[in-house]
Design a protein around this motif. Structure first.
Motif, PDB file in Angstrom:
ATOM      1  N   LEU A  59      -5.546  -3.169 -29.750  1.00 13.66           N
ATOM      2  CA  LEU A  59      -5.187  -3.611 -31.093  1.00 13.66           C
ATOM      3  C   LEU A  59      -4.183  -2.667 -31.748  1.00 13.66           C
ATOM      4  CD1 LEU A  59      -5.367  -5.139 -33.728  1.00 13.66           C
ATOM      5  CD2 LEU A  59      -7.527  -3.986 -34.194  1.00 13.66           C
ATOM      6  N   SER A  60      -4.493  -1.380 -31.728  1.00 16.03           N
ATOM      7  CA  SER A  60      -3.580  -0.437 -32.382  1.00 16.03           C
ATOM      8  C   SER A  60      -2.240  -0.424 -31.667  1.00 16.03           C
ATOM      9  CB  SER A  60      -4.163   0.968 -32.400  1.00 16.03           C
ATOM     10  OG  SER A  60      -5.535   0.930 -32.683  1.00 16.03           O
ATOM     11  N   ALA A  61      -2.260  -0.625 -30.341  1.00 18.62           N
ATOM     12  CA  ALA A  61      -0.990  -0.615 -29.612  1.00 18.62           C
ATOM     13  C   ALA A  61      -0.149  -1.827 -29.990  1.00 18.62           C
ATOM     14  CB  ALA A  61      -1.242  -0.581 -28.110  1.00 18.62           C
ATOM     15  N   ARG A 111      -9.211  -0.291 -24.984  1.00 19.70           N
ATOM     16  CA  ARG A 111      -9.650  -0.006 -26.349  1.00 19.70           C
ATOM     17  C   ARG A 111      -8.483   0.179 -27.306  1.00 19.70           C
ATOM     18  NH1 ARG A 111     -13.803   3.531 -23.763  1.00 19.70           N
ATOM     19  NH2 ARG A 111     -15.602   2.155 -23.617  1.00 19.70           N
ATOM     20  N   LYS A 136     -14.656   6.169 -31.137  1.00 15.23           N
ATOM     21  CA  LYS A 136     -14.432   7.602 -31.293  1.00 15.23           C
ATOM     22  C   LYS A 136     -14.325   8.001 -32.760  1.00 15.23           C
ATOM     23  CE  LYS A 136      -9.457   8.396 -30.867  1.00 15.23           C
ATOM     24  NZ  LYS A 136      -8.426   9.184 -30.244  1.00 15.23           N
ATOM     25  N   ILE A 137     -14.247   7.015 -33.637  1.00 17.49           N
ATOM     26  CA  ILE A 137     -14.212   7.359 -35.060  1.00 17.49           C
ATOM     27  C   ILE A 137     -15.180   6.522 -35.900  1.00 17.49           C
ATOM     28  CG2 ILE A 137     -12.156   5.905 -35.404  1.00 17.49           C
ATOM     29  CD1 ILE A 137     -12.994   9.153 -37.300  1.00 17.49           C
ATOM     30  N   LEU A 185     -12.338  -4.537 -39.954  1.00 16.84           N
ATOM     31  CA  LEU A 185     -11.159  -5.397 -39.926  1.00 16.84           C
ATOM     32  C   LEU A 185     -11.352  -6.638 -40.779  1.00 16.84           C
ATOM     33  CD1 LEU A 185     -10.712  -4.962 -36.093  1.00 16.84           C
ATOM     34  CD2 LEU A 185      -9.121  -4.114 -37.821  1.00 16.84           C
ATOM     35  N   SER A 202     -16.172   4.999 -41.628  1.00 17.98           N
ATOM     36  CA  SER A 202     -14.830   5.524 -41.382  1.00 17.98           C
ATOM     37  C   SER A 202     -13.743   4.540 -41.772  1.00 17.98           C
ATOM     38  CB  SER A 202     -14.676   5.911 -39.915  1.00 17.98           C
ATOM     39  OG  SER A 202     -15.509   7.020 -39.624  1.00 17.98           O
ATOM     40  N   GLY A 203     -14.132   3.454 -42.389  1.00 23.78           N
ATOM     41  CA  GLY A 203     -13.127   2.505 -42.859  1.00 23.78           C
ATOM     42  C   GLY A 203     -12.304   1.881 -41.751  1.00 23.78           C
ATOM     43  N   THR A 204     -12.927   1.591 -40.608  1.00 25.25           N
ATOM     44  CA  THR A 204     -12.164   0.979 -39.514  1.00 25.25           C
ATOM     45  C   THR A 204     -12.426  -0.520 -39.410  1.00 25.25           C
ATOM     46  OG1 THR A 204     -13.866   1.281 -37.820  1.00 25.25           O
ATOM     47  CG2 THR A 204     -12.323   3.100 -38.143  1.00 25.25           C
ATOM     48  N   ASP A 230      -8.916  -0.192 -45.787  1.00 23.85           N
ATOM     49  CA  ASP A 230      -9.561   0.030 -44.493  1.00 23.85           C
ATOM     50  C   ASP A 230      -8.570  -0.465 -43.447  1.00 23.85           C
ATOM     51  OD1 ASP A 230      -9.890  -2.787 -44.579  1.00 23.85           O
ATOM     52  OD2 ASP A 230     -11.819  -2.561 -45.585  1.00 23.85           O
ATOM     53  N   ALA A 231      -9.021  -0.824 -42.256  1.00 23.59           N
ATOM     54  CA  ALA A 231      -8.056  -1.176 -41.210  1.00 23.59           C
ATOM     55  C   ALA A 231      -7.541  -2.608 -41.336  1.00 23.59           C
ATOM     56  CB  ALA A 231      -8.667  -0.949 -39.827  1.00 23.59           C
ATOM     57  N   SER A 263     -14.493  -0.669 -29.702  1.00 19.47           N
ATOM     58  CA  SER A 263     -13.293   0.051 -29.275  1.00 19.47           C
ATOM     59  C   SER A 263     -12.966   1.208 -30.201  1.00 19.47           C
ATOM     60  CB  SER A 263     -12.107  -0.901 -29.236  1.00 19.47           C
ATOM     61  OG  SER A 263     -12.359  -1.924 -28.322  1.00 19.47           O
ATOM     62  N   SER A 264     -13.450   1.130 -31.423  1.00 19.70           N
ATOM     63  CA  SER A 264     -13.191   2.176 -32.410  1.00 19.70           C
ATOM     64  C   SER A 264     -14.198   3.312 -32.327  1.00 19.70           C
ATOM     65  CB  SER A 264     -13.265   1.545 -33.798  1.00 19.70           C
ATOM     66  OG  SER A 264     -14.485   0.827 -33.912  1.00 19.70           O
TER      67      SER A 264
END
Ligand SMILES: Cc1cc2nc3c(=O)[nH]c(=O)nc-3n(C[C@H](O)[C@H](O)[C@H](O)COP(=O)(O)OP(=O)(O)OC[C@H]3O[C@@H](n4cnc5c(N)ncnc54)[C@H](O)[C@@H]3O)c2cc1C
Ligand code: SF4
Ligand code: SF4
Lengths: 497, 454
Positions: A354-356, A351, A164-165, A103, A99-101, A59-60, A161-162
Motif C-alpha cells: 500500500l505505501s509503495a 506488507r 511494526k507500528i 484507513l 498509532s493512527g495507521t 491518520d493514514a 501489514s502495519s
C-alpha cells in the motif's frame, strides 16, 4: 491562491465531512475542564498547542483532517477513568488513538475534542506460559508483542501489514486481519478478555484467561472492532498458540489475473487452508519491487504469495498440492523460497504494497471490499471492468485467501474531475461486493470514511440495533463521535449489468 | 521569538518553495516512525516523528497553521539523519523537504545579533576558506601544545562552558601543525599497476583536524592500486551550510567543487566522510533549478563513492590484514548508510581483518546524535541519544568502535569520555584501522621471515 483551491477541494465522499480549522471555531474544552484534566494527567501530558494538535489531526486515511482541541496522554486506567468522567460531564468528545495507521478516518477528530494517547500505557504486563495468554496495555506495538512471545516459543498470529507500528489497542478496535488470517483468523479470534473504561468512567472487565466462559453477554466480542465508539480499552488478555514447527513460502506467477484468482478458490475448494494466500497484480509488483529491490517478477500480470506452516510432512504435502493446482490453472511458474531470509523479504515486500503504491501519485485511495472466497475471480474481473469504465487506474492486491481485496487508486486530490470518477468507481465496487454476498470493509473498519455506506450492508434495522447499543453505553455520544454512524446514507448506485 | 510578520513571510515562502508533490507523497502510513531516533527518545511524540514533521510542513503550506515556535521546535529537533527515508515504501525524500524548510526559516527569521555573527563567521568566514581552516586548526594546535590547554583545564576555566562543550574540548584530536598541513601533492601514483584512476575529495575538516585520516585514506588507495588526483581548487562540500539553512552558500561551494573535479578523467571521486559524500551525491538535487549547472552537477554526483566501496571493489578484503586481538563494533554514519546506501562494504572490510572479532551492535544504524552541529545546539536530546548508543556498544563488549565520518568519530569519543571508558575503549575511523591492519600484517610477515632465516 494555492491554499484557496485546496480548501475548496471536495472530500472524496461528499457526506463525510472534512472539517478544516476555520469551520470549527467553537472551543470545546472550557477552562475549568482543562484545569481538571491537567490535574489528572499533569501538565506535561496535556497539550493544546497548535502544532501539538495538528500532528494528531490525521491518520493514514487520505482526505481527512480535523484538529482536536487537546491531546492527552494518561498513565494508567485510573487516569483514563477520570478523563472519561470529566469529558462526559462537559460533553467533550474522546478520540482514542494508537498509532493512527487506520484507513477509515477512525482517529480523525471530526468533531474535535481530546485525542487520547497510550504512549505511557505500552507495557506487556504478563506472558503466561501455562495458560498460553499475554496480558498487555493498549499501547503495545503489535510487532513488539509478537517478538516477545516468540522468544518463548509462542505465537500471536494476527499480523496486519502495519504491525511494526500499529498498536494492540488499534488492532482490537479495528479487528485487524493480516497475512495469516486465512488459517489463523483475525484479531477477534485472539482476544480473551478486556478491561474497558466506559464513557461514564466506569471500569469493567470482560472475559479473562478462561477457555470457556458463558457468564452473560459476550461483551469482549462487542468491544472488538468497536472503533473506539463504545469505550476505551485499557488492558487486554490475548490468546497465544504454540509456534508452528516449520514453514514454507512460494510464489506462483500468472499471465492472467483471473487465473490467479481462480487458483485461490480452487485451493480452498480442495480443502487446503494455507497460512497465507496473498494476491498482487502487476502495477503493485512494479512499485513494490521499485522499493524493495528483491527481484520480484514485474513481467507477469499477477502473483500469489502462498505459505503453509505446521509439521514438516503436512507442509510439504500441502505445498506440493497447491503448486499443482496453480500449474493446472496456468501459472507460468511456481517458485519456492530458498531460505527464511528470502521468505521474509517476500512477506515484507507484500506488507509494503500500500505505501509503495503511494509513490505513484500524490493521493492514494484504497478500498477493502470483501467477498466470499468462491467469488474472488468474479470480483477481480469486476474491478478491472469498473476501472476501465471510469477510466481510472486501479491496482489490486490483498488477502485473496480471505476474499479480501484492496483495489487501490493512485490519483491526485487536486484533480476534481478524476476524483469524481474515482468516487463513482469505488461506489460501484462496493455495490458489486455486496451483490456477490460480500461487505464494504473486510478489515479496515467503517470510521468516518465508510459511515455513509454502512446501511448498504446492514439495512435500516441493522443500523437501528447497533445505534441502540451505542446509545445505551454512551448516551452523550462522546466516544469517537462521527464514526460508524453517518448523518445520512449515500444513495445506492444501481449496477447495470 | 518569530514575530507575526516574520511568520507570514515564512508561510508565504513555504507556499512558494516547498515541493507540494513530495509533501503529498507521504501517505501517513507511519512505517518510518520506529526508525526515527527523536520519535523514540521523545517518548513517541508524533511532532518529533517524520510523519508529524511532514504534516507540520504541509499544514504551513496549506495555511492550517502558522510556522510558530512549536513548528520550528519540531524541525530543529530533527537530526536530519534520514533514517526515515530507506524505510519509506512511498519513497518520500524527507531530507529535501527538511533542508528547504530550514533554509526558508533561517533566511526569514531575524536571529539575535550574536547568533547572526557566529553564523556569519562560521558559514561565510571560515568553512569555505581552506586557508583559514588551516589557520584555525593551527591555532587549536597551538592551544593544545603550548601548555595553554593544561593551564586552562587546571584553573577550571572550562567550567564556564556547558558540559557538552567541555567534554568536546577533551576529545578533540591532537591536530597537526601548520607546517604539517602543508600543500598536498596533487597526484599520487599507485603501488604496482594502475587499476583505477580516482580523484580524492579531501574535505575541509578532514583535511585539517583529521589530516592523519586523510593521509591514511590516500595510502590505502595507493595500496589498492589507484592513481589518485587531488585537485587543489576543491573545498568544503557545503553540507553544514545546506543543512543549516544556508542553501545559497552551499550552492556556491558546490559549483566550486564541480568545477574543480569535472575536467578530470577519473572513474570515481572518493570520499571518506559519510556526511560530505552524501551531500556531494545530492549536488544534482541542490542545483536542479540551475540550467547551467544541473547536468554538470549530476555528472559529478554520479562519480561519488565512499572509500570502503572502492576498496571492496578492488579486492582489498582479500589482502593480508591483521591487528592485535580485539572486539570491534561498527557505528554506521547515517548519511553514508541512508543516503549513500553504503552498508555492507565497511563491515566486510572489518570482518576481513585477522585478530578482530566483529560484533554487530543493536541499532547500529541509529543516529549517534552527532548530526553535524546538532550536539552543540541540541545538547540534551543529543546526549540522550548518545547514552543509548553507548549502552548498545557496551553490550557488544567491544574495545574498538569504528565509524566512517568525522562527526560520528568525535561523538563516539565523547561518548567514551562520558561513560568513563577513556583508555579502555577507543574510537577510530575505519581507514585508520585498515592502515593499522595493513601494517600489522606486514610486521607479522617480517617477523615470520626473520624467524625462518634465523
Ligand atoms: C500500510 C498499511 C497497511 C495496513 N495493513 C493492514 C492489514 O494488513 N490488515 C488490517 O486489518 N489493517 C491494516 N491496516 C490498517 C491499520 O493499520 C489497522 O487498522 C491497525 O490495527 C490500526 O492500529 P493503530 O494502532 O494505528 O490504531 P489507530 O489507527 O490509532 O486506531 C484505530 C481505531 O482504534 C481505536 N482505538 C485505538 N486504541 C484504542 C483504545 N485503547 N481503546 C479504544 N479505542 C482505541 C481508535 O479510536 C480507532 O477507531 C494497514 C494500514 C496501513 C497504513
Ligand atoms: S513511511 Fe513514508 S509515507 Fe509512511 S508516514 Fe513515513 S514518510 Fe510518510
Ligand atoms: S531525519 Fe532522522 S530525526 Fe529527522 S525525522 Fe527522519 S529519522 Fe527522525
Amino acid at each position: 491562491m494555492r491554499v484557496e483551491t485546496r480548501r475548496q477541494a471536495r472530500p472524496l465522499f461528499r457526506s463525510a465531512r472534512r472539517q478544516t480549522i476555520s469551520e470549527r471555531v467553537r472551543r470545546l474544552i472550557p477552562n475549568e475542564a482543562k484545569k481538571r484534566l491537567i490535574e489528572v494527567v499533569g501538565a506535561e501530558n496535556y497539550d493544546d498547542t497548535k502544532a501539538g494538535r495538528l500532528v494528531y489531526s490525521y491518520d493514514a486515511t487520505p482526505q481527512f483532517q480535523s484538529l482536536p482541541d487537546a491531546v492527552i496522554a494518561p498513565r494508567n486506567t485510573q487516569e483514563v477513568a477520570e478523563i472519561a468522567k470529566i469529558c462526559n460531564e462537559y460533553r467533550i468528545p474522546i478520540v482514542p488513538r494508537g498509532s493512527g495507521t487506520n484507513l477509515c478516518a477512525g482517529t480523525c477528530p471530526v468533531e474535535g475534542g481530546v485525542v487520547l494517547l497510550f504512549k505511557h500505557m505500552n507495557r506487556i504486563l504478563e506472558i503466561d506460559e501455562e495458560n498460553l495468554t499475554a496480558t498487555v496495555q493498549p499501547g503495545v506495538v503489535t510487532l513488539d508483542l509478537m517478538k516477545a512471545v516468540e522468544e518463548k516459543g509462542l505465537f500471536y498470529p494476527p499480523d496486519p501489514s502495519s504491525m511494526k507500528i500499529s498498536t494492540i489497542g488499534g488492532n482490537i478496535n479495528e479487528n485487524s486481519g493480516g497475512l495469516r488470517g486465512l488459517k489463523y483468523g483475525v484479531t477477534r479470534d485472539y482476544v480473551l478478555g478486556l478491561e474497558v473504561v466506559l464513557a461514564n468512567g466506569d471500569v469493567i472487565r470482560t472475559g479473562g484467561k478462561l477457555a470457556k466462559d458463558v457468564a452473560g453477554y459476550d461483551l469482549t466480542r462487542l468491544f472488538v472492532g468497536s472503533e473506539g465508539t463504545l469505550g476505551i480499552i485499557t488492558e487486554a488478555t490475548l490468546k497465544l498458540i504454540p509456534m508452528p514447527e516449520t514453514k514454507q513460502t512460494m510464489l506462483a506467477l500468472y499471465q492472467d489475473l483471473e487465473a490467479a484468482a481462480r487458483s485461490v478458490s480452487k485451493i480452498i475448494a480442495n480443502k487446503i487452508i494455507p497460512a497465507t494466500l496473498e494476491f498482487l497484480d502487476q502495477p503493485t509488483l512494479e512499485v513494490v519491487e521499485d522499493y524493495a529491490r528483491i527481484g520480484l517478477p514485474t513481467d507477469v500480470k499477477a502473483v500469489l504469495l502462498i505459505e503453509q506452516d505446521g509439521p514438516k510432512e503436512v507442509v510439504e504435502r500441502d505445498m506440493k498440492k497447491m503448486a499443482d493446482i496453480c500449474r493446472s490453472e496456468q501459472a507460468v511458474s511456481v517458485q519456492l523460497a530458498r531460505s527464511e531470509e528470502e521468505a521474509e523479504a517476500l512477506r515484507t515486500a507484500r506488507r509494503s504494497a500500500l505505501s509503495a503504491l503511494a509513490r505513484l501519485k500524490p493521493t492514494t485511495i484504497l478500498e477493502d471490499a470483501t467477498v466470499p472466497r468462491s467469488e474472488i475471480a468474479k470480483m477481480v474481473k469486476a474491478i478491472n471492468e469498473i476501472a476501465a469504465k471510469y477510466q481510472v487506474k486501479i491496482c489490486t492486491f490483498g488477502h485473496a485467501g480471505d476474499g479480501n481485496l484492496h483495489p487501490t487508486c493512485p490519483t491526485d486530490a487536486r484533480d476534481r474531475d478524476e476524483m469524481e470518477r474515482v468516487e463513482k468507481a469505488f461506489e460501484e465496487i462496493f455495490s458489486k461486493a455486496i451483490e456477490l454476498g460480500g461487505t464494504i470493509t473486510g478489515e479496515h473498519g467503517v470510521g468516518a470514511m465508510k459511515a455513509p455506506y454502512l446501511e448498504w450492508k446492514l439495512g435500516p434495522a441493522g443500523i437501528a440495533a447497533m445505534k441502540a447499543i451505542k446509545q445505551a453505553l454512551d448516551p452523550n455520544n462522546i466516544m469517537n463521535p462521527g464514526k460508524v454512524f453517518a448523518k445520512s446514507t449515500r444513495k445506492r448506485v444501481v449496477v447495470t449489468r | 521569538m518569530t514575530s507575526k510578520t516574520e511568520q507570514a513571510l515564512i508561510q508565504k515562502a513555504f507556499q512558494e518553495r516547498m515541493d507540494e508533490d513530495e509533501l503529498m507523497n507521504c501517505m501517513r502510513c507511519g512505517f518510518c516512525l520506529p526508525s526515527c531516533p527523536t520519535y523514540i527518545e521523545s517518548g513517541r511524540q508524533e511532532a518529533q516523528s517524520p510523519r508529524g514533521r511532514i504534516a507540520l510542513m504541509k499544514a504551513v503550506v496549506d495555511g492550517l497553521i502558522e510556522p510558530d515556535e512549536e513548528v520550528e521546535r519540531a524541525l530543529n529537533l530533527c537530526l536530519g539523519c534520514r533514517a526515515c527515508e530507506p524505510v519509506c515504501p512511498s519513497g518520500v525524500r524527507y531530507g529535501h523537504l527538511l533542508e528547504e524548510a530550514r533554509d526558508i526559516i533561517a533566511q526569514h527569521k531575524k536571529m539575535p545579533l550574536p547568533v547572526r555573527l557566529i553564523r556569519k563567521l562560521v558559514f561565510a568566514g571560515l568553512f569555505p576558506h581552506q586557508e583559514r581552516m588551516r589557520k584555525a586548526t593551527a591555532l587549536l594546535g597551538w592551544y593544545q601544545r603550548s601548555g595553554l590547554r593544561t593551564f586552562v583545564r587546571k584553573i577550571g576555566l572550562l567550567r564556564l562552558l556547558p558540559a557538552s562543550f567541555r567534554q568536546m574540548e577533551r576529545v578533540l584530536p591532537d591536530v597537526p601543525t601548520a607546517k604539517e598541513m602543508k600543500e598536498r601533492p596533487h597526484r599520487l601514483g599507485p603501488d604496482g599497476t594502475v587499476k583505477k584512476r580516482v580523484a580524492f575529495f579531501a574535505g575541509c575538516l578532514m583535511d585539517t583536524m583529521f589530516m592523519a585520516t586523510n593521509d591514511a585514506t590516500l595510502r590505502l588507495l595507493q595500496l589498492a592500486g589507484c592513481e589518485v588526483i587531488i585537485p587543489p581548487s576543491q573545498g568544503c562540500c557545503g553540507a553544514l551550510h545546506g543543512h543549516g539553512g544556508e542553501k545559497a552558500m552551499a550552492k556556491e561551494l558546490a559549483k566550486r567543487n564541480i568545477a574543480a573535479f569535472e575536467q578530470l578523467d577519473v572513474d570515481y571521486i572518493v570520499t571518506n566522510a559519510g556526511g560530505c559524500g552524501a551531500f556531494l551525491l545530492e549536488y544534482g538535487h541542490l542545483l536542479k533549478n540551475d540550467p547551467q549547472w544541473c547536468e554538470r552537477a549530476a555528472a559529478f554526483a554520479a562519480k561519488i563513492k565512499d572509500i570502503s566501496e572502492v576498496l571492496v571493489e578492488l579486492g582489498f578484503d582479500q589482502r593480508p590484514l591483521r591487528v592485535a586481538p580485539q572486539t570491534v563494533t561498527y557505528q554506521d554514519s547515517c548519511h553514508l548508510r541512508n543516503v549513500m546506501k553504503t552498508v555492507s562494504a565497511p563491515r566486510r572490510l572489518l570482518r576481513a581483518i585477522e585478530g578482530i572479532e566483529f560484533r554487530e551492535m543493536k541499532d547500529a544504524d541509529r543516529c549517534c546524535g552527532s548530526a553535524g552541529i546538532y550536539n552543540l545546539v541540541e545538547p540534551e536530546m543529543s546526549m540522550q541519544i548518545l547514552d543509548y548508543k553507548m549502552e548498545m556498544a557496551k553490550q557488544t563488549n567491544a574495545t574498538t568502535i569504528v565509524t566512517a565520518n568525522p562527526g560520528c568519530l568525535l561523538q563516539m569519543k565523547l561518548g567514551i569520555e562520558r561513560v568513563g571508558w577513556t583508555g579502555k575503549v577507543r574510537a577510530v575511523h575505519i581507514v585508520d584501522l585498515l592502515l593499522e591492519a595493513v601494517e600489522g600484517a606486514q610486521a607479522a610477515k617480517e617477523e615470520e621471515r626473520i624467524r625462518k632465516t634465523s
